[in-house]
Write a protein that holds these residues in place. Sequence first.
Motif, PDB file in Angstrom:
ATOM      1  N   UNK A  44       0.803  -1.240   0.000  1.00 20.63           N
ATOM      2  CA  UNK A  44       0.000   0.000   0.000  1.00 20.63           C
ATOM      3  C   UNK A  44       0.827   1.278   0.000  1.00 20.63           C
ATOM      4  N   UNK A  45       2.127   1.197   0.296  1.00 24.35           N
ATOM      5  CA  UNK A  45       2.962   2.402   0.320  1.00 24.35           C
ATOM      6  C   UNK A  45       3.041   3.070  -1.042  1.00 24.35           C
ATOM      7  N   UNK A  46       2.770   2.332  -2.088  1.00 26.25           N
ATOM      8  CA  UNK A  46       2.811   2.906  -3.438  1.00 26.25           C
ATOM      9  C   UNK A  46       1.512   3.610  -3.817  1.00 26.25           C
ATOM     10  N   UNK A  47       0.507   3.563  -2.957  1.00 30.90           N
ATOM     11  CA  UNK A  47      -0.811   4.123  -3.270  1.00 30.90           C
ATOM     12  C   UNK A  47      -0.922   5.560  -2.766  1.00 30.90           C
ATOM     13  N   UNK A  48      -1.887   6.329  -3.293  1.00 31.95           N
ATOM     14  CA  UNK A  48      -2.136   7.679  -2.760  1.00 31.95           C
ATOM     15  C   UNK A  48      -2.532   7.627  -1.287  1.00 31.95           C
ATOM     16  N   UNK A  49      -2.283   8.722  -0.594  1.00 31.07           N
ATOM     17  CA  UNK A  49      -2.523   8.754   0.847  1.00 31.07           C
ATOM     18  C   UNK A  49      -3.956   8.435   1.230  1.00 31.07           C
ATOM     19  N   UNK A  50      -4.932   8.997   0.500  1.00 31.48           N
ATOM     20  CA  UNK A  50      -6.334   8.762   0.836  1.00 31.48           C
ATOM     21  C   UNK A  50      -6.719   7.304   0.637  1.00 31.48           C
ATOM     22  N   UNK A  51      -6.085   6.647  -0.354  1.00 28.39           N
ATOM     23  CA  UNK A  51      -6.381   5.240  -0.585  1.00 28.39           C
ATOM     24  C   UNK A  51      -5.690   4.363   0.452  1.00 28.39           C
ATOM     25  N   UNK A  52      -4.497   4.761   0.879  1.00 26.39           N
ATOM     26  CA  UNK A  52      -3.801   4.010   1.921  1.00 26.39           C
ATOM     27  C   UNK A  52      -4.620   3.953   3.202  1.00 26.39           C
ATOM     28  N   UNK A  53      -5.314   5.051   3.515  1.00 28.62           N
ATOM     29  CA  UNK A  53      -6.114   5.089   4.742  1.00 28.62           C
ATOM     30  C   UNK A  53      -7.186   4.011   4.723  1.00 28.62           C
ATOM     31  N   UNK A  54      -7.787   3.786   3.553  1.00 29.04           N
ATOM     32  CA  UNK A  54      -8.798   2.732   3.446  1.00 29.04           C
ATOM     33  C   UNK A  54      -8.158   1.353   3.438  1.00 29.04           C
ATOM     34  N   UNK A  55      -7.123   1.193   2.614  1.00 28.60           N
ATOM     35  CA  UNK A  55      -6.501  -0.128   2.449  1.00 28.60           C
ATOM     36  C   UNK A  55      -5.903  -0.621   3.755  1.00 28.60           C
ATOM     37  N   UNK A  56      -5.225   0.248   4.483  1.00 26.68           N
ATOM     38  CA  UNK A  56      -4.552  -0.178   5.714  1.00 26.68           C
ATOM     39  C   UNK A  56      -5.520  -0.597   6.816  1.00 26.68           C
ATOM     40  N   UNK A  57      -6.771  -0.172   6.711  1.00 24.42           N
ATOM     41  CA  UNK A  57      -7.769  -0.541   7.718  1.00 24.42           C
ATOM     42  C   UNK A  57      -8.778  -1.570   7.212  1.00 24.42           C
ATOM     43  N   UNK A  58      -8.532  -2.101   6.038  1.00 26.34           N
ATOM     44  CA  UNK A  58      -9.429  -3.113   5.477  1.00 26.34           C
ATOM     45  C   UNK A  58      -9.221  -4.452   6.178  1.00 26.34           C
ATOM     46  N   UNK A  59     -10.293  -5.189   6.462  1.00 29.88           N
ATOM     47  CA  UNK A  59     -10.127  -6.511   7.073  1.00 29.88           C
ATOM     48  C   UNK A  59      -9.359  -7.478   6.184  1.00 29.88           C
ATOM     49  N   UNK A  60      -9.486  -7.337   4.866  1.00 30.86           N
ATOM     50  CA  UNK A  60      -8.742  -8.217   3.952  1.00 30.86           C
ATOM     51  C   UNK A  60      -7.250  -7.916   4.033  1.00 30.86           C
ATOM     52  N   UNK A  61      -6.879  -6.641   4.200  1.00 38.21           N
ATOM     53  CA  UNK A  61      -5.467  -6.284   4.350  1.00 38.21           C
ATOM     54  C   UNK A  61      -4.879  -6.895   5.614  1.00 38.21           C
ATOM     55  N   UNK A  62      -5.591  -6.769   6.733  1.00 38.43           N
ATOM     56  CA  UNK A  62      -5.106  -7.367   7.983  1.00 38.43           C
ATOM     57  C   UNK A  62      -4.976  -8.881   7.849  1.00 38.43           C
ATOM     58  N   UNK A  63      -5.949  -9.507   7.205  1.00 38.53           N
ATOM     59  CA  UNK A  63      -5.909 -10.957   7.025  1.00 38.53           C
ATOM     60  C   UNK A  63      -4.744 -11.365   6.124  1.00 38.53           C
ATOM     61  N   UNK A  64      -4.579 -10.680   4.990  1.00 38.24           N
ATOM     62  CA  UNK A  64      -3.492 -11.025   4.069  1.00 38.24           C
ATOM     63  C   UNK A  64      -2.131 -10.825   4.719  1.00 38.24           C
ATOM     64  N   UNK A  65      -1.977  -9.742   5.476  1.00 40.37           N
ATOM     65  CA  UNK A  65      -0.709  -9.498   6.161  1.00 40.37           C
ATOM     66  C   UNK A  65      -0.428 -10.579   7.194  1.00 40.37           C
TER      67      UNK A  65
END
Length: 285
Positions: free
Chosen positions: A224-245
């Motif tokens: 997600x570090x390559x994404x725009x800041x506003x999109x990072x805010x959503x991606x970093x708090x997504x349940x799928x992101x936490x699960x994948x990590x």
Amino acid sequence: MSTATAKTELEGVELAAPDQERLSALLVGQERPPRPSALSASMTFGWRAMLKIKHVPEQLFDVTAFPIMLVLMYTYLFGGALAGSTEEYIQFLLPGIMVMSVVMITMYTGVAVNTDIAKGVFDRFRTLPIWRPAPMVGYLLGDVLRYLLASAVMLGIGMIIGFRPDGGVLGVLAGVALLIVFSFAFSWIWTMFGLLLRSEKSVMGVSMMVIFPLTFLSNVFVDPKTMPGWLQAFVNNSPVTHLATAVRELMEGDWPASDIAWTLGWAGVLLVVFGAVTMRLYNRK
């Protein structure tokens, strides 16, 4: 002719009378069998879901051919561009694509529920003296086999093309177990839609509208570090992101306590909220 026929029928009734008396005595004189426990009823409906797979094996394509296609396609399409080589990219991609595939498979639970409602099967289930949520839980228990099969297929094809988990067998098993727990809870969303919507096509359409943004807007494919800041805010708090990590790091041999806690927390919230809504809809259906 008619007199002989009537006499034969009368003799048949007289001969059957002792059997009827014994049957009546057996039914009246014996205690009623106990009601099945919640676990027993749920396992029975889970077995029913697996028998449906046995009789319609084509429905396993989405947990065999589809995961293989995803792994090969994304690895060889994006591996060189994103990571410099497919061997390096598969280490990052496989845990994430496994999460994405299994989460997408969960939507078929809602389709199966809606199909049984359309056929009138649920009317029969509601008349049975069983634990009320047993049919719903049974669907999800049966689908756990599908999740395990999809995970095994993707791990197998990943190992063939170069995936090497540093966490070993224990790390892989821990990652798959966490994925199954989350998917079980996530499936309750689709049971709700299966009860709420009128046709299996509408269930499929709504499910895809929810799953595609949720899985693609995550860290499944890229950091997600390559994404725009506003999109990072959503991606970093997504349940799928936490699960994948969590799954990715468990397979790498680490112990991501924060992401595991977030994943289990999301699973608990989904189970409580959508499980309650599902049972309310089921009781009023």
